[in-house]
Design a protein around this motif. Structure first.
Motif, PDB file in Angstrom:
ATOM      1  N   VAL A  65     -60.997 -10.292  26.211  1.00 25.89           N
ATOM      2  CA  VAL A  65     -60.018  -9.770  25.313  1.00 25.89           C
ATOM      3  C   VAL A  65     -58.721 -10.270  25.779  1.00 25.89           C
ATOM      4  N   ASP A  66     -57.765 -11.217  25.273  1.00 24.12           N
ATOM      5  CA  ASP A  66     -56.518 -11.514  25.854  1.00 24.12           C
ATOM      6  C   ASP A  66     -55.586 -10.353  25.818  1.00 24.12           C
ATOM      7  N   VAL A  68     -52.489 -10.407  25.237  1.00 21.25           N
ATOM      8  CA  VAL A  68     -51.289 -10.903  24.480  1.00 21.25           C
ATOM      9  C   VAL A  68     -51.254 -10.300  22.983  1.00 21.25           C
ATOM     10  N   THR A  69     -50.250  -9.231  22.982  1.00 21.31           N
ATOM     11  CA  THR A  69     -50.168  -8.553  21.631  1.00 21.31           C
ATOM     12  C   THR A  69     -48.749  -8.742  21.191  1.00 21.31           C
ATOM     13  N   SER A  70     -48.554  -8.258  19.890  1.00 24.61           N
ATOM     14  CA  SER A  70     -47.241  -8.205  19.302  1.00 24.61           C
ATOM     15  C   SER A  70     -47.467  -7.238  18.208  1.00 24.61           C
ATOM     16  N   ALA A  71     -46.166  -6.986  17.486  1.00 28.91           N
ATOM     17  CA  ALA A  71     -46.351  -6.428  16.238  1.00 28.91           C
ATOM     18  C   ALA A  71     -47.179  -6.956  15.267  1.00 28.91           C
ATOM     19  N   THR A  72     -47.186  -8.224  15.169  1.00 27.42           N
ATOM     20  CA  THR A  72     -47.835  -9.117  14.368  1.00 27.42           C
ATOM     21  C   THR A  72     -49.133  -9.754  14.749  1.00 27.42           C
ATOM     22  N   VAL A  73     -49.649  -9.520  15.960  1.00 24.76           N
ATOM     23  CA  VAL A  73     -50.780 -10.107  16.652  1.00 24.76           C
ATOM     24  C   VAL A  73     -51.697  -9.315  17.525  1.00 24.76           C
ATOM     25  N   ASP A  74     -53.045  -9.333  17.084  1.00 22.93           N
ATOM     26  CA  ASP A  74     -54.033  -8.668  17.880  1.00 22.93           C
ATOM     27  C   ASP A  74     -54.938  -9.674  18.353  1.00 22.93           C
ATOM     28  N   PRO A  75     -55.121  -9.340  19.645  1.00 18.04           N
ATOM     29  CA  PRO A  75     -56.276 -10.214  20.293  1.00 18.04           C
ATOM     30  C   PRO A  75     -57.682  -9.894  19.828  1.00 18.04           C
ATOM     31  N   LEU A  76     -58.392 -10.992  19.761  1.00 16.93           N
ATOM     32  CA  LEU A  76     -59.753 -10.803  19.262  1.00 16.93           C
ATOM     33  C   LEU A  76     -60.674 -10.930  20.835  1.00 16.93           C
ATOM     34  N   PRO A  77     -61.951 -10.697  20.554  1.00 19.81           N
ATOM     35  CA  PRO A  77     -63.058 -10.810  21.432  1.00 19.81           C
ATOM     36  C   PRO A  77     -63.183 -12.422  21.462  1.00 19.81           C
ATOM     37  N   LYS A  78     -63.233 -12.937  22.573  1.00 21.85           N
ATOM     38  CA  LYS A  78     -63.343 -14.421  22.921  1.00 21.85           C
ATOM     39  C   LYS A  78     -64.975 -14.848  22.932  1.00 21.85           C
ATOM     40  N   PRO A  79     -65.159 -15.887  22.024  1.00 20.51           N
ATOM     41  CA  PRO A  79     -66.628 -16.434  22.110  1.00 20.51           C
ATOM     42  C   PRO A  79     -66.801 -17.025  23.516  1.00 20.51           C
ATOM     43  N   GLN A  80     -68.066 -16.796  23.902  1.00 18.11           N
ATOM     44  CA  GLN A  80     -68.501 -17.833  25.259  1.00 18.11           C
ATOM     45  C   GLN A  80     -68.495 -19.257  25.097  1.00 18.11           C
ATOM     46  N   HIS A  81     -68.946 -19.502  23.711  1.00 13.31           N
ATOM     47  CA  HIS A  81     -69.007 -20.850  23.314  1.00 13.31           C
ATOM     48  C   HIS A  81     -68.558 -21.084  22.074  1.00 13.31           C
ATOM     49  N   PHE A  82     -68.090 -22.316  21.721  1.00 10.61           N
ATOM     50  CA  PHE A  82     -67.540 -22.865  20.638  1.00 10.61           C
ATOM     51  C   PHE A  82     -68.049 -24.146  20.141  1.00 10.61           C
TER      52      PHE A  82
END
Length: 156
Positions: A65-66, A68-82
């Motif tokens: 999970v990144d 980088v956050t802010s008042a308007t952004v939450d990091p999400l779990p990153k997929p291993q593959h896309f």
């Protein structure tokens, strides 16, 4: 002609150095649990929901999970593959495509107990890395490679 694309989430669930796969009813291929992301879901939530429905397991995602956050952004779990997968292919015609976010997860149990309406437990099998490297009908190269990587990553 415009190509229709659906967002999907897939989870390679690992327990005791093996990954859970089932023979998909419509495709006659060994696949991990997964399915479409509903309008009100985040991709990782959809993947975990699909695992619970299809297997009865309640695994823990293994995902970065990144920070980088802010008042308007939450990091999400990153997929291993896309991945992009063609679905309903008939000759040169592609019915639609799946934009698939692929995750790894760890389960404490190998007890498969699908929800009502899902494929039965006997359609599931736990594959070790050696099983994946063997000759099994209906086991595609991408499933073999990602399954092996999931076992290696989750087993660390």
């Amino acid at each position: 002609m415009e190509t229709t694309r659906h967002y999907t989430a897939t989870v390679y669930v690992v327990s005791d150095d093996a990954v859970a796969l089932h023979v998909h009813d419509g495709l006659d291929r060994w696949l991990p649990p997964g399915g479409h992301v509903d309008r009100d879901e985040l991709p990782h939530e959809a993947g975990l929901r699909e695992v619970r429905e299809e297997t009865g397991l309640d695994p823990e995602l293994v995902a970065d999970v990144d920070d980088v956050t802010s008042a308007t952004v939450d990091p999400l779990p990153k997929p291993q593959h896309f991945q992009l997968a063609d679905v309903n292919v008939h000759g040169d015609f592609v019915g639609h495509q799946h934009v698939d976010m692929v995750y790894y997860a760890r389960a404490d149990s190998r007890e498969i107990d699908p929800s009502d309406g899902e494929q039965p437990a006997e359609d599931w099998r736990w594959f070790t890395a050696a099983d994946l490297d063997g000759t099994v009908d209906g086991l595609d190269p991408d499933v073999v490679e990602i399954g092996r990587r999931a076992i290696e990553t989750v087993g660390e």
